[in-house]
Design a protein around this motif. Sequence first.
Motif, short mmCIF file in Angstrom:
data_model
loop_
_atom_site.label_atom_id
_atom_site.label_comp_id
_atom_site.label_asym_id
_atom_site.label_seq_id
_atom_site.Cartn_x
_atom_site.Cartn_y
_atom_site.Cartn_z
N UNK A 258 0.85 -1.18 0.00
CA UNK A 258 0.00 0.00 0.00
C UNK A 258 0.89 1.24 0.00
N UNK A 259 0.45 2.28 -0.73
CA UNK A 259 1.22 3.53 -0.75
C UNK A 259 0.27 4.71 -0.64
N UNK A 260 0.83 5.84 -0.25
CA UNK A 260 0.06 7.08 -0.16
C UNK A 260 0.94 8.24 -0.60
N UNK A 261 0.40 9.07 -1.50
CA UNK A 261 1.08 10.28 -1.96
C UNK A 261 0.14 11.45 -1.77
N UNK A 262 0.43 12.31 -0.82
CA UNK A 262 -0.41 13.49 -0.57
C UNK A 262 -1.87 13.10 -0.39
N UNK A 263 -2.11 11.98 0.26
CA UNK A 263 -3.47 11.52 0.51
C UNK A 263 -4.05 10.63 -0.56
N UNK A 264 -3.36 10.45 -1.69
CA UNK A 264 -3.83 9.55 -2.75
C UNK A 264 -3.28 8.16 -2.50
N UNK A 265 -4.17 7.20 -2.21
CA UNK A 265 -3.76 5.85 -1.82
C UNK A 265 -3.86 4.87 -2.98
N UNK A 266 -2.94 3.91 -2.99
CA UNK A 266 -2.95 2.86 -4.01
C UNK A 266 -2.59 1.52 -3.36
N UNK A 286 -0.26 -7.20 -13.41
CA UNK A 286 -1.71 -7.39 -13.23
C UNK A 286 -2.33 -6.34 -12.32
N UNK A 287 -1.50 -5.56 -11.64
CA UNK A 287 -2.04 -4.56 -10.72
C UNK A 287 -1.25 -3.26 -10.83
N UNK A 288 -1.16 -2.76 -12.05
CA UNK A 288 -0.29 -1.61 -12.30
C UNK A 288 -0.87 -0.34 -11.66
N UNK A 289 -0.15 0.28 -10.74
CA UNK A 289 -0.60 1.54 -10.15
C UNK A 289 -0.03 2.72 -10.93
N UNK A 290 -0.47 3.92 -10.58
CA UNK A 290 0.20 5.10 -11.09
C UNK A 290 1.60 5.13 -10.50
N UNK A 291 2.59 5.46 -11.32
CA UNK A 291 3.97 5.46 -10.85
C UNK A 291 4.26 6.78 -10.15
N UNK A 292 3.84 6.85 -8.90
CA UNK A 292 4.02 8.02 -8.07
C UNK A 292 5.32 7.88 -7.26
#
Length: 309
Positions: A258-266, A286-292
Amino acid sequence: MEFTQYLLQPALFTELPPRWEEIFGRRAPLAVEIGFGNGEFLVEMAKKHAEWDWVGFETSLTCIVKTGRKLAQSGIQNVRLVLLDGKFGLRELFPDGSVLRVHVNFPCPWPKSRHAERRLVDEDFAQTLRAVLLPQGEFHLVTDALWYAEEAARKLSEAGLGVQGPFPLSEGGPGTRYERKWRSRGLSIWGLVASSLTPGKVERIAEGAMPHAKVAVKFCPERVRALSGLKEVWPEGAFVVKEVFLSPEGKTALLRTFSSDRGFSQHFFIVVSEYGDGLLVQLDSASVPFRTPAVKRAVFSVAKALEAG
């Protein structure tokens, strides 16, 4: 499935912001609705302004499906739907000075003070609007909470946008079932319009490149299992590896992260696999997130932890 022809998956794009003229197959003014619900307003506006290309953001897959079916039944082609937080999507998917209109109808006002950070219109959102709106572009907000409209007007004004309102909407609202519901209860409806007075800029954090790292160590199941619980926290983000899953042969691992960038969670998976004489650490396809920044930091921190042993 009818809705799939309208659904975009921008996390898979290799270029951000994307080229909207290529997605729609034409160059036209761009309009956005954040939180389109069951799609009533979005569908009607797409008909009314067929000369515009519309992008709708929602976090509910059910709403995506229902709206996609309505679009298909109406034969509408100038709309794309995105299953994504609209605040993040507006900032990351649209270049500066590219959007003609942004609509938000009846967002949750989150009235309790401890939930204030969840409100849509904050300083970051206001700065995003100032950046992405065209010189003649407008942001339209409709709400049944006067205090929320007043707070939004203040934050938008403080960010340098020109603001009209809030003003009562005795008629001419979005025409959604929510509006009908509020009016049937005798509640007042309020609107405001904000426009960009001077061009702005906003920092975008998502990139198209896929992070990966090679590690010059052998695959060790015990070392990989020890990655469970790995976490880092910094002022603008965080990540944590929640679970580690080993393949039956013990040569590949999936790390639920799990990750969080400025409140945006993935939520995504990192793959650790054998690569030549060492290991390859990369995002699971299979679970590509935004590359933050937080996603990239998670990948490289996993690699560093494996290398350190």
